[in-house]
Design an enzyme around this catalytic site. Structure first.
Site, PDB file in Angstrom:
ATOM      1  N   HIS A 182       5.973  -3.516  -0.603  1.00 32.67           N
ATOM      2  CA  HIS A 182       6.189  -2.112  -0.261  1.00 32.67           C
ATOM      3  C   HIS A 182       7.436  -1.563  -0.965  1.00 32.67           C
ATOM      4  O   HIS A 182       7.469  -0.423  -1.402  1.00 32.67           O
ATOM      5  CB  HIS A 182       6.339  -1.990   1.256  1.00 32.67           C
ATOM      6  CG  HIS A 182       6.511  -0.591   1.742  1.00 32.67           C
ATOM      7  ND1 HIS A 182       5.456   0.230   2.029  1.00 32.67           N
ATOM      8  CD2 HIS A 182       7.627   0.133   1.967  1.00 32.67           C
ATOM      9  CE1 HIS A 182       5.901   1.397   2.416  1.00 32.67           C
ATOM     10  NE2 HIS A 182       7.217   1.377   2.397  1.00 32.67           N
ATOM     11  N   HIS A 245       0.497   5.792   4.367  1.00 31.65           N
ATOM     12  CA  HIS A 245       0.816   5.162   5.657  1.00 31.65           C
ATOM     13  C   HIS A 245      -0.473   4.596   6.228  1.00 31.65           C
ATOM     14  O   HIS A 245      -0.887   4.930   7.338  1.00 31.65           O
ATOM     15  CB  HIS A 245       1.465   6.180   6.607  1.00 31.65           C
ATOM     16  CG  HIS A 245       2.680   5.634   7.274  1.00 31.65           C
ATOM     17  ND1 HIS A 245       3.015   5.922   8.563  1.00 31.65           N
ATOM     18  CD2 HIS A 245       3.643   4.804   6.830  1.00 31.65           C
ATOM     19  CE1 HIS A 245       4.143   5.302   8.887  1.00 31.65           C
ATOM     20  NE2 HIS A 245       4.537   4.615   7.848  1.00 31.65           N
TER      21      HIS A 245
END
Lengths: 910, 259
Positions: A182, A245
C-alpha cells in the site's frame, strides 16, 4: 448514574441515548425534551440504563450499538450540547432499537447487534494498562502476521543481527507498515521479467516517463506530494488525488467509503502546505444489483447493500464537509461481488506560494485533529492482502467510521494556520497512522517522538498501538518552535486539539519513546530504502481476436431500450441526487443536465473562485470489460474516454492532466502481472501521444475474494480521472439537444469493434474485436471538437461510449426533449463495418456527437479540419421520436424518446 | 442612513456555506465578515456592529441530535438576548437551510419573543434521504423585506431534513394568515404541486417563513447557490440571465442602507 433516553420518531427505529453523569431525573428530562427529542415530532422515554423497557409480546426487538471504540460522532456532539446546557457528563453512547425489522440491520464488523433489549451498567471505555517493552525474538510468525514476506523477514533479521539485538514490536510494526504494498508500491517499482524483456521499474518506465517526456510547464508537482499539482491561473494551483478503499468497503461498505473519501480529502489538505477541497469524485465497481441472495458467496455482502452503503458513506462525508461530489461512475461485474472497488477522489485549490513543503531539524512535530484510539490497527497491511470469507471476523479492527465534522473543523483551522505561515510542512495520517506520517516527513532528517504525549480517546493503548493506530481525522505539522504558541491559539479558538508529540532532528534516525523509555530506534535509511528489491515474472500472450458475425434485425428499438436499461448504462440519478453538487457556489455544468435536469452529463465543470470565470472540468474513464480481451486496449480506451468527457463540456485537451488508479488481482500470478504491464505500456503510449501527463496515481493489488476453495479475481480495472482547465466557463456546453432544426455531426470513425461491448453482453456474443485507440487520429478528433466548442459552434456535445452511437443519440434526444432524424447511409465515417447492429452499437473510441446551427455547418466542417472523419448524420426535430435510417436505406429504428427515457430511468429507481 | 451596511455570517463546526454566502453579500454591496460562534459568544456585542446577520447552510455539529439542534441550543444558551435585541433594533436575520433549521429549533422562528419550544419544526424529507434538486419558489407574502410578493424564484435545495411541519394544522393557517409564510414551492406554471416540485413533503408547500416583524427570515432553499448566471441548471439551453438568487441579498442591502 447511567440514564437511558429512548427517542421515538414518527417512523424508523427508536434512538437510544445512554448518558453517564450525575443528573437528577428532572434534569435528564429537561435534556431529553430540549435536546434529544424534537418537541413537535418526537417523544422521549427516560429510564435507568440497567432497566430497559420490556419487549412487547410477540415482537422482535433488535438493538444495535456501535462496537466499543468505533467512531460515533453523535457522542461528542451530545457531550458538547449537554455542556452548553451546564450539564457535565462523563460519556454518551447512542444506539438504535428496531421493532420487527424487515431486513438485516447493522453490520457485525462495526456493530453489536443484539436480539432483544440490552442492559448497561457502564459505558466508559478503556482501562489503564501497565507499560511493558516487547522485543520480538521470533521474527517469522510475527512478520508473516504483518504481511511481510520471507525475503523481507530475512532482511529485517540480518539488519537486527548486525545491531546485536532483537527488534521491538513497534519497530517491526513500523517497518511492516512502511514496506507494505500500500505504501511502497513494490510491484510497480519491481524489476519485472516480461516475456523475457527486462523492465527495471514499471512505474518509472511507463506512467512517470510519459509525464517526464511531455515536460509540461504547467505541471507543478507530480508523483511527489500527497496529490499531483498543476497550474490553474496566475495565483493558484489545482491538485487532484484519487484513492482506492476496496478492502474496508468489502467488509463495511458505509464505513469503508466514508473513510475512503475522508482520507482522500486529507490528502488534499496535506498537499503542498494545504489545499482547499473543491470537488469530490467517486467510482464504484460492484456485483450485479439483481443477484439472488443465495448466489452471494459466504462472507460477501449483497451488491445492492454494498452499493447503497458506499453511496451513503460518500454522501454523508462529502456533504458534511461542504465539498460538492460532482463526477463518478458505477460499473457492475459479477467478479467484484466479494471485492467491490471503491475509488474516491478530491480536487483542491491552493495558492502558488503554498505549494511546497520542507521540514527543518528542530521543528516541532504537532498532531492536530481527532484523538487516537485503537481504530484501524493494521489497515495498511490489511489493504495489501487478499480478502477471504473470514475477513469480516478477523479484521473488524481495520474498519472504521469517519467523523466529517472533525475533519471540517481541522480544515477550517489548518487554512488559517497556513495563511499565517505557522508551519513548514503538513501531511495526513493515512494508512499507517503516525508511523507513516512522521516516518515520511522525517525521512530526510530524523525524528523523535514521545508517544505518551499523543492525545488518546481512552486509556489502555500500548505504545505500539498509539504509533500505528489509523484513527481518522488527524494530520501532522512541522512547526518552527517560535510559531508554536500562535499555532496553538489558532486551533484552540475553534476547539481543535494541537499537541506537540516530538521534534524533527538531524540524526537520520526515528526514535520512539514512551514515558522516557526508548521503545524504538530505527535507521531512516533502512526504514525507507531497506526493503529488498523485487524481481517478478510477467507473461502476456495476446489472445487471437475473433470477429464473429452479428445478426442484423429489421428493427433495433427493443435492443436499444434494453441497452439503455443495462446497469452500466442506465440512469444513476438516485445516487447523484444524494450528493450536494451546489455547495461552494461554483457549479457550472452539473452531473445531471438537460431540459428536465436528468440527462447524463459527460463531465462536471466548477468555478473554484467565485470572482473568476475560469473553470475546471472533471471527468473519468474506465472500461474493465475490454481488459478481458486486451488490457492494453482497455487502458487506452479509459484514457480516451476520460479525455472525451472533459472535452465534451469545454475542457482544453492541451491543458488536461490525468490520474491512474489500478485495481488488479494478485501480481504473483505472471499472467495477472503481464496484464498490468500491458496496461501500463498503453498508459505511456497514449498519454504521451495525447499530451496529457499523469500527475498522480495509485495501485491496489491482490483484489481477490476467496470463498472456500474458489478464488474470484476482479477484472483488470484501470480508472483514469481527468482534470482540465476551462478558460472561460461561458463557453461550456452540455450534451442535451438544444433546438429543432439543428444538425448533428458524428465525429470520429466507427469500426467493427463490439468485443466486450455492452451490446455483446446483451446478445451473448463471445469474443470479438475490442475497441482500440488510434492515437494520431484521436488527437485530431479531440482537438477539433474542442475548437468547435471554444468557438461556440457546438450547441451540444456528447461523447460516444458504452452502448455506442445508438445509446449516445438516444441520450442526447431525451435529455433535450427533442426528436432526432438520423440517416446513416453512406455518410457516416466507418471502416470495415458490416451490418446495422455494428454501426449502431460498436464502441469505437475517439467519437463525439455535436449539434450545430444550420448556419454554422461549414464553420464546423472547417474547424474540425481535413484529417478528422466526420459527417452530418441527423437533424433535431419536434417529433419526439428517434428515427434512424440505416445503411441499407431502411428504417431500423423509430421510437418515442419518452419510451427510451423510461427504459433508461427504470432500472435503478432506488 | 447607513453608508456601508455590514453583513455578519456565522460560522461553526460543520457550517459549510459561509464562503458563498459571504460572496453573495459582497456582490450585493455589503461589507462582509465571517465570524465563528466561539468569537461571537465571547463578545456578543460584536453582533450590533452588523445590520444583516446570517446563519448559513451546512451540517452544524454534524446535525447530530437532529438537524441544527446543537447549534440552536448553543445560540439559545449563549446569544438569545443579543439576537433579540438585534431584531428589536430593526435589523435583518436570515437562516438558510441548516441556518433555517437552527433558527427554528432555537425558537427565533416563527417568533423570537414567543414561548419555547416553538410549535413548528423541520424534519426528514418524505423521500427519507438527502436530495439535491432545483425548485421554484413563489413569494406569497409581502411581510419580509428580502422578497417581492408575486416573484417566482428558481434555486437549489440540498437537504435531508427540510420538511416543514407544525403541531396541528391551525398553526400553519395562523402563520399564513399573519403573512409569515413567505415562500412556497410551486411547479413550472406557478401552482402548488407535489413531489418533486415540493422536494421534501413540507406542509402546505412551505419553503420559508418569517417572524411577525418580517425581519427574521428562514428558508430551506439556497439563494446563494444561484449568484452567477452559470449556476442555473439550464443556462446552456436558456442563456445567461440575472441570477434569481441575488434578489434577497440585494433587497437586504437596500433595506439595510436605509437603516
Amino acid at each position: 448514574m447511567l440514564w437511558r433516553v429512548d427517542v421515538l420518531p414518527p417512523s424508523g427505529p427508536t434512538r437510544i441515548y445512554l448518558i453517564d453523569g450525575d443528573l437528577t431525573r428532572e434534569r435528564i428530562e429537561r435534556v431529553a425534551r430540549s435536546l434529544l427529542a424534537d418537541p413537535v415530532t418526537e417523544t422521549a422515554a427516560i429510564m435507568p440504563a440497567d432497566q430497559p423497557p420490556p419487549i412487547p409480546a410477540g415482537r422482535l426487538v433488535v438493538t444495535v450499538f456501535k462496537r466499543p471504540g468505533v467512531m460515533d460522532p453523535v457522542e461528542e456532539s451530545a457531550v458538547k450540547a449537554l455542556a452548553d446546557l451546564g450539564e457535565k457528563v462523563r460519556a454518551v453512547r447512542t444506539g438504535l432499537r428496531y421493532l420487527d425489522p424487515s431486513e438485516k440491520v447493522g453490520n457485525e464488523a462495526v456493530d453489536e447487534i443484539v436480539e432483544g433489549e440490552r442492559k448497561f451498567s457502564r459505558i466508559a471505555l478503556g482501562t489503564p494498562t501497565e507499560f511493558r517493552l516487547v522485543h520480538i525474538s521470533d521474527l517469522d510468525p510475527a512478520g508473516r502476521e504483518l504481511s511481510l514476506n520471507d525475503k523481507e523477514i530475512a532482511a529485517i533479521r540480518s539488519h537486527f543481527e548486525k545491531l546485536g539485538r532483537a527488534p521491538t514490536d513497534v519497530e517491526l510494526e513500523t517497518i511492516a507498515q512502511t514496506w507494505s504494498e500500500h505504501c511502497k508500491h513494490k510491484t510497480f517499482n519491481a524489476q519485472i521479467d516480461f516475456n523475457g524483456e527486462k523492465i527495471d521499474n514499471l512505474l518509472k518506465s511507463t506512467i512517470m516517463r510519459a509525464t517526464r517526456e511531455l515536460a509540461k510547464p504547467w505541471c507543478v508537482s507530480v508523483f511527489k506530494d500527497n496529490a499531483g499539482i498543476i497550474e490553474f491561473d496566475d495565483r493558484h494551483n489545482l491538485c487532484f488525488k484519487v484513492e482506492t478503499h476496496n478492502h474496508p468497503s468489502a467488509i463495511e461498505p458505509y464505513g469503508g467509503a466514508n473513510t475512503g473519501i475522508g482520507g482522500v480529502i486529507r490528502d488534499i489538505m496535506g498537499c503542498g502546505l494545504g489545499a482547499w477541497p473543491i470537488a469530490d469524485t467517486d467510482v464504484f465497481c460492484v456485483g450485479p444489483p439483481d443477484m439472488r441472495e443465495e448466489d452471494v458467496p459466504p462472507g460477501a455482502i449483497h451488491p445492492r447493500r454494498v452499493l447503497t452503503g458506499v453511496v451513503e458513506g460518500v454522501r454523508d462525508y462529502g456533504n458534511r464537509m461542504g465539498i460538492p461530489t460532482v463526477n463518478g461512475a458505477v460499473c457492475f461485474d459479477e467478479r467484484t461481488v466479494g471485492n467491490p472497488l471503491v475509488f474516491c477522489g478530491t480536487v483542491g485549490i491552493l495558492p502558488k506560494d503554498k505549494s511546497f513543503k520542507s521540514v527543518h531539524p528542530g521543528d516541532a512535530i504537532v498532531v492536530v485533529g481527532g484523538r487516537t484510539g485503537r481504530d484501524g490497527i493494521h489497515g495498511a497491511t490489511f489493504s495489501s492482502a487478499e480478502l477471504h470469507d473470514k475477513s469480516d471476523e478477523l479484521s473488524g479492527g481495520a474498519v472504521q467510521i469517519g467523523n466529517a465534522i472533525m475533519e471540517k473543523r481541522m480544515l477550517d483551522t489548518i487554512m488559517q494556520a497556513r495563511d499565517r505561515g505557522l508551519y513548514r510542512a503538513i501531511t495526513d495520517c493515512g494508512a499507517g497512522g503516525l508511523s507513516s506520517a512522521v516516518g515520511e516527513m522525517g525521512e530526510e532528517c530524523g525524528a523523535e517522538v514521545d508517544l505518551e504525549n499523543v492525545p488518546l480517546k481512552y486509556e489502555g493503548l500500548t505504545y505500539a498501538e498509539i504509533w500505528i493506530s489509523e484513527a481518522q481525522e488527524r494530520m501532522v505539522l512541522a512547526v518552527p518552535p517560535e510559531r508554536l504558541d500562535e499555532l496553538r491559539t489558532v486551533f484552540r479558538a475553534e476547539d481543535v486539539e494541537a499537541t506537540v508529540i516530538g521534534r524533527f532532528t538531524d540524526t537520520k534516525r526515528l526514535v520512539l519513546r514512551y514515558r522516557g523509555v526508548e521503545v524504538g530506534n530505527l535507521d531512516m535509511e533502512f526504514l525507507h530504502h531497506g526493503v529488498p528489491a523485487y524481481a517478478r515474472a510477467a507473461v502476456w500472450a495476446q489472445p487471437k481476436e475473433t470477429n464473429p458475425p452479428i445478426k442484423d434485425k429489421p428493427d433495433f428499438a427493443e435492443d436499444l431500450k434494453k441497452l439503455l436499461a443495462a446497469p452500466n448504462i442506465c440512469s444513476k440519478e438516485w445516487i447523484i441526487r444524494q450528493y450536494d453538487h451546489e455547495v461552494q457556489g461554483g457549479s457550472v455544468v452539473k452531473p445531471l443536465v438537460g431540459v428536465a435536469s436528468d440527462g447524463p452529463g459527460d463531465a462536471a465543470v466548477i468555478r473554484p473562485l467565485l470572482s473568476s470565470t475560469r473553470g475546471v472540468a472533471i471527468g473519468c474513464g474506465m472500461a474493465p470489460r475490454y481488459g478481458d480481451i486486451d488490457p492494453y486496449a482497455m487502458a487506452a480506451c479509459a484514457i480516451d474516454e476520460a479525455v472525451r468527457n472533459v472535452v465534451s463540456v469545454g475542457g482544453d485537451p492541451a491543458r488536461t492532466a490525468i490520474l491512474d488508479n489500478f485495481s488488479w488481482g494478485n501480481p504473483d500470478d505472471p499472467e495477472v502481472l503481464g496484464a498490468l504491464v500491458r496496461a501500463a505500456q498503453a498508459c505511456y503510449d497514449v498519454a504521451k501521444a495525447f499530451g496529457t501527463p499523469f500527475i498522480s496515481g495509485k495501485d491496489s493489488l491482490n483484489n481477490e475474494f476467496r470463498a472456500g476453495d474458489r478464488v474470484i479475481r476482479i477484472p483488470h480495472t484501470l480508472l483514469i480521472s481527468a482534470l482540465s482547465i476551462v478558460k472561460d466557463v461561458h463557453r461550456c456546453v452540455t450534451m442535451d439537444l438544444k433546438e429543432a432544426g439543428d444538425y448533428v455531426w458524428l465525429v470520429g470513425v466507427t469500426k467493427q469493434e463490439l468485443g466486450a461491448s455492452e451490446y455483446a453482453r446483451l446478445i451473448g456474443l463471445q469474443g470479438g474485436v475490442v475497441p482500440k485507440v488510434e492515437p494520431e487520429m484521436a488527437i485530431r478528433v479531440h482537438h477539433g471538437v474542442a475548437r468547435c466548442i471554444a468557438k461556440r459552434l457546438a450547441r451540444s456535445c456528447h461523447d460516444v461510449s458504452d452502448g455506442g452511437l445508438g445509446v449516445a443519440l438516444a441520450e442526447m434526444a431525451f435529455a433535450g426533449g427533442y426528436g432526432l432524424n438520423v440517416i446513416l447511409r453512406e455518410t457516416a465515417p466507418v471502416r470495415a463495418v458490416t451490418g446495422e447492429a455494428a454501426l449502431l452499437f460498436s464502441e469505437s473510441p475517439s467519437r463525439y456527437l455535436i449539434e450545430c446551427r444550420e448556419r454554422d455547418m461549414y464553420a464546423v466542417e472547417k474547424e474540425l479540419g481535413e484529417g478528422v472523419p466526420k459527417a452530418i448524420i441527423g437533424q433535431v426535430t419536434r417529433s419526439g421520436r428517434l428515427e434512424i435510417i440505416g445503411r441499407g436505406a431502411g428504417r431500423i429504428l423509430n421510437v418515442p424518446i419518452d419510451e427510451l427515457k423510461a427504459a433508461w430511468q427504470g432500472t435503478m429507481r432506488w | 442612513m447607513v453608508t456601508a451596511p455590514r453583513a455578519m455570517i456565522l460560522r461553526a463546526a460543520g457550517i459549510n456555506c459561509d464562503r458563498e454566502t459571504a460572496a453573495a453579500c459582497g456582490k450585493a454591496g455589503f461589507k462582509t465578515e465571517i465570524v465563528h460562534v466561539n468569537r461571537l459568544a465571547e463578545r456578543p456585542d460584536a453582533l450590533h456592529e452588523a445590520h444583516f446577520f446570517i446563519v448559513p447552510g451546512g451540517f452544524s455539529y454534524g446535525d447530530d441530535l437532529g438537524s441544527g439542534r446543537v447549534l440552536a441550543n448553543e445560540l439559545r444558551v449563549k446569544l438569545l438576548e443579543p439576537i433579540r435585541r438585534f431584531v428589536r433594533d430593526g435589523k435583518l436575520v436570515l437562516g438558510i437551510c441548516n441556518g433555517f433549521q437552527v433558527l427554528v429549533k432555537s425558537g427565533f422562528l416563527p417568533d423570537p419573543f414567543a414561548d419555547y419550544p416553538p410549535p413548528v419544526t423541520l424534519t426528514h424529507n418524505d423521500s427519507g434521504r438527502f436530495e439535491d434538486r432545483w425548485v421554484r419558489l413563489k413569494v406569497v407574502s409581502a411581510k419580509c423585506p428580502l422578497w417581492r410578493a408575486g416573484d417566482v424564484i428558481e434555486c437549489a435545495v440540498t437537504h435531508g431534513e427540510g420538511k416543514f411541519v407544525a403541531k396541528g394544522g391551525e398553526v400553519v393557517d395562523a402563520l399564513a394568515a399573519g403573512g409569515q409564510v413567505v415562500l412556497k414551492y410551486v411547479d413550472a406554471s406557478g401552482a402548488e404541486a407535489g413531489f418533486p416540485w415540493n422536494p421534501n413533503g413540507s406542509t402546505a408547500n412551505v419553503a420559508g417563513i418569517c417572524d411577525p416583524s418580517g425581519r427574521v427570515m428562514g428558508l430551506m432553499p439556497h439563494p446563494e447557490k444561484y449568484q452567477d448566471p452559470t449556476n442555473h441548471p439550464r443556462w446552456t439551453r436558456e442563456g445567461l440571465r440575472e441570477p434569481d438568487g441575488m434578489k434577497p441579498f440585494v433587497a437586504a442591502y437596500e433595506y439595510c442602507a436605509r437603516l
